[in-house]
Scaffold this motif. Sequence first.
Motif, PDB file in Angstrom:
ATOM      1  N   ASP A 146     -71.215  37.574 -16.292  1.00 52.31           N
ATOM      2  CA  ASP A 146     -70.353  38.525 -17.005  1.00 52.31           C
ATOM      3  C   ASP A 146     -68.901  38.049 -16.945  1.00 52.31           C
ATOM      4  O   ASP A 146     -68.295  37.997 -15.884  1.00 52.31           O
ATOM      5  CB  ASP A 146     -70.483  39.917 -16.372  1.00 52.31           C
ATOM      6  CG  ASP A 146     -69.649  40.972 -17.093  1.00 52.31           C
ATOM      7  OD1 ASP A 146     -69.108  40.670 -18.186  1.00 52.31           O
ATOM      8  OD2 ASP A 146     -69.547  42.089 -16.572  1.00 52.31           O
ATOM      9  N   SER A 148     -66.545  39.371 -19.243  1.00 52.31           N
ATOM     10  CA  SER A 148     -65.816  40.295 -20.112  1.00 52.31           C
ATOM     11  C   SER A 148     -64.399  40.577 -19.622  1.00 52.31           C
ATOM     12  O   SER A 148     -63.479  40.748 -20.432  1.00 52.31           O
ATOM     13  CB  SER A 148     -66.597  41.600 -20.269  1.00 52.31           C
ATOM     14  OG  SER A 148     -66.848  42.196 -19.000  1.00 52.31           O
ATOM     15  N   THR A 155     -66.771  40.544 -25.813  1.00 52.01           N
ATOM     16  CA  THR A 155     -67.143  40.723 -24.410  1.00 52.01           C
ATOM     17  C   THR A 155     -68.506  40.122 -24.096  1.00 52.01           C
ATOM     18  O   THR A 155     -68.952  40.144 -22.965  1.00 52.01           O
ATOM     19  CB  THR A 155     -67.168  42.225 -24.041  1.00 52.01           C
ATOM     20  OG1 THR A 155     -68.067  42.894 -24.930  1.00 52.01           O
ATOM     21  CG2 THR A 155     -65.785  42.829 -24.184  1.00 52.01           C
TER      22      THR A 155
END
Length: 247
Positions: A146, A148, A155
């Motif tokens: 991840d 983001s 994202t």
Amino acid sequence: MLKPMRSYAISELPWTDVRAHLKHDRRLILPVGACDQSGPHLPVGAGTCVAEALARDLSQEFGVLRAPTFHYGVNIPGEDAYAGTAALRAKTLHRALNELLAVWSSQGFDEFIAITANAHVPHAEAIATLRAPTGRVRVVEALNVDLSALLDGATHQEHADEALTSLLLHLRPDAVLMDRIKDPTEDPRKVRKFVVGRLRRIPPASRGTLGSAALATHEKGRLIYEHILQKIRLKVFIAPPPDEDEE
């Protein structure tokens, strides 16, 4: 004079040194790349650069042997023909890597850490289902982390986008051609359908790029790389779960 850094790359070591290392550490890191287009601004081996860098840095930090990079994978299909690219079918990639793991297993290696930076589902699945005759296989898909909080654009991961371009600006700035980046002219709805798997091929007007590559920066790439590296450190090398392979 500074003492040269010790190499853990098995391609640079005599076989007797590899055998001696196996007496106290039986792990092997295997970077898996792809000979795939990454837009007109990044080299064909952009994802390979990321996998190799992670494998090299983790190998040096933890004293783990590192296999030569496997440079071919399953590419993301496109409606255009991208010169210089080359791909394997998923079952071919799976079989080739399994055969290599079988040979290394017979020599005493008992844990394999495959690192790739290609989130294309057939490629990732071919690696995620690898099995060694003895020992375990751990698989790290670097671009599935991840990111983001570190991105200004999308994202989620797209192709040759802000994340990958930033990583290359950090790892191989000489190989990034920022002046060739243009905003995608493809219908955003069509691009989105490809990203979520409803289209089989990259739309041609995208020029092979999906996402906001123009938002990439060197500093962003440094932060992204360190973030990915730390995730791998913690989940694979420092505190790995006892019976769970990495995804």
